[in-house]
Design an enzyme around this catalytic site. Sequence first.
Site, PDB file in Angstrom:
ATOM      1  N   HIS A 135      45.368  41.053  38.303  1.00  0.00           N
ATOM      2  CA  HIS A 135      44.416  41.047  39.415  1.00  0.00           C
ATOM      3  C   HIS A 135      44.344  39.685  40.102  1.00  0.00           C
ATOM      4  O   HIS A 135      43.756  39.576  41.183  1.00  0.00           O
ATOM      5  CB  HIS A 135      43.033  41.444  38.895  1.00  0.00           C
ATOM      6  CG  HIS A 135      42.265  42.351  39.808  1.00  0.00           C
ATOM      7  ND1 HIS A 135      42.847  43.103  40.819  1.00  0.00           N
ATOM      8  CD2 HIS A 135      40.926  42.644  39.869  1.00  0.00           C
ATOM      9  CE1 HIS A 135      41.925  43.807  41.442  1.00  0.00           C
ATOM     10  NE2 HIS A 135      40.749  43.541  40.894  1.00  0.00           N
ATOM     11  N   TYR A 137      40.705  34.668  33.455  1.00  0.00           N
ATOM     12  CA  TYR A 137      41.470  35.584  34.300  1.00  0.00           C
ATOM     13  C   TYR A 137      42.816  35.031  34.748  1.00  0.00           C
ATOM     14  O   TYR A 137      43.567  35.725  35.440  1.00  0.00           O
ATOM     15  CB  TYR A 137      40.637  35.960  35.528  1.00  0.00           C
ATOM     16  CG  TYR A 137      39.347  36.654  35.178  1.00  0.00           C
ATOM     17  CD1 TYR A 137      39.339  37.995  34.801  1.00  0.00           C
ATOM     18  CD2 TYR A 137      38.132  35.968  35.200  1.00  0.00           C
ATOM     19  CE1 TYR A 137      38.154  38.638  34.463  1.00  0.00           C
ATOM     20  CE2 TYR A 137      36.946  36.601  34.864  1.00  0.00           C
ATOM     21  CZ  TYR A 137      36.964  37.929  34.495  1.00  0.00           C
ATOM     22  OH  TYR A 137      35.797  38.562  34.157  1.00  0.00           O
TER      23      TYR A 137
END
Length: 219
Positions: A36, A31
């Site tokens: 995000h 990620y």
Amino acid sequence: MLSRLSRRCYCTSSVHRPWLFLGLGNPGDKYKGTRHNIGFEMIDVFAESVGIQMNLVNFKAIMGQGFVADLPVILAKPQTYMNLSGESSGPLAAYYKLPLNRVLVVHDDMQLPCGVLRLQEKGGHGCHNGLKSVMNHFRGNREFARLRIGIGKPPGQMDPKAFLLQKFSMPARERMDKALAEGVDALKLVLAKDFGESWRLFNVEQKYKHLKQHTILSA
């Protein structure tokens, strides 16, 4: 190497209560660099700028503790995954006996243009699952500050979830890097000034920055 959180509690100071700056994101290399996870990035950039090492671990978070201009600061990145962020933030704030007016959450925001920041004294979760979890673990209380970092909206019919987990394009990455530098100034402003005129002026400058960029791109 990460070490355990020391038992030292900055709350013993009768003059200054610590601020908790909490960045939201998802753990793991998968990620890194995604939209995000911009909350994590902001905490890392701020920590580096003020010389705080993120080498502590507790409350399901990677953390750092230090002082900025003699003001105690706690930095944290929950490792619970975004939708469970409150499992870290709730116990952490309780451990330090922090009132919510000494908590600021840094998070991505699709309602703001890419690279635009906004300081906010309080508010709802805006359908942001990380914020929703934080609020739930604060017993529904929404009286904590936020630094919202605009990531823009997904193009066309793109699934918002896919958009959030996608990395920035090169132009967007350049805007975001500039925004992170401005975010350092915003967090220092939070430490120096209570919510009021200075925060409002920061938000006005950010809005003007976006309008100026939009005018240049449209010319």
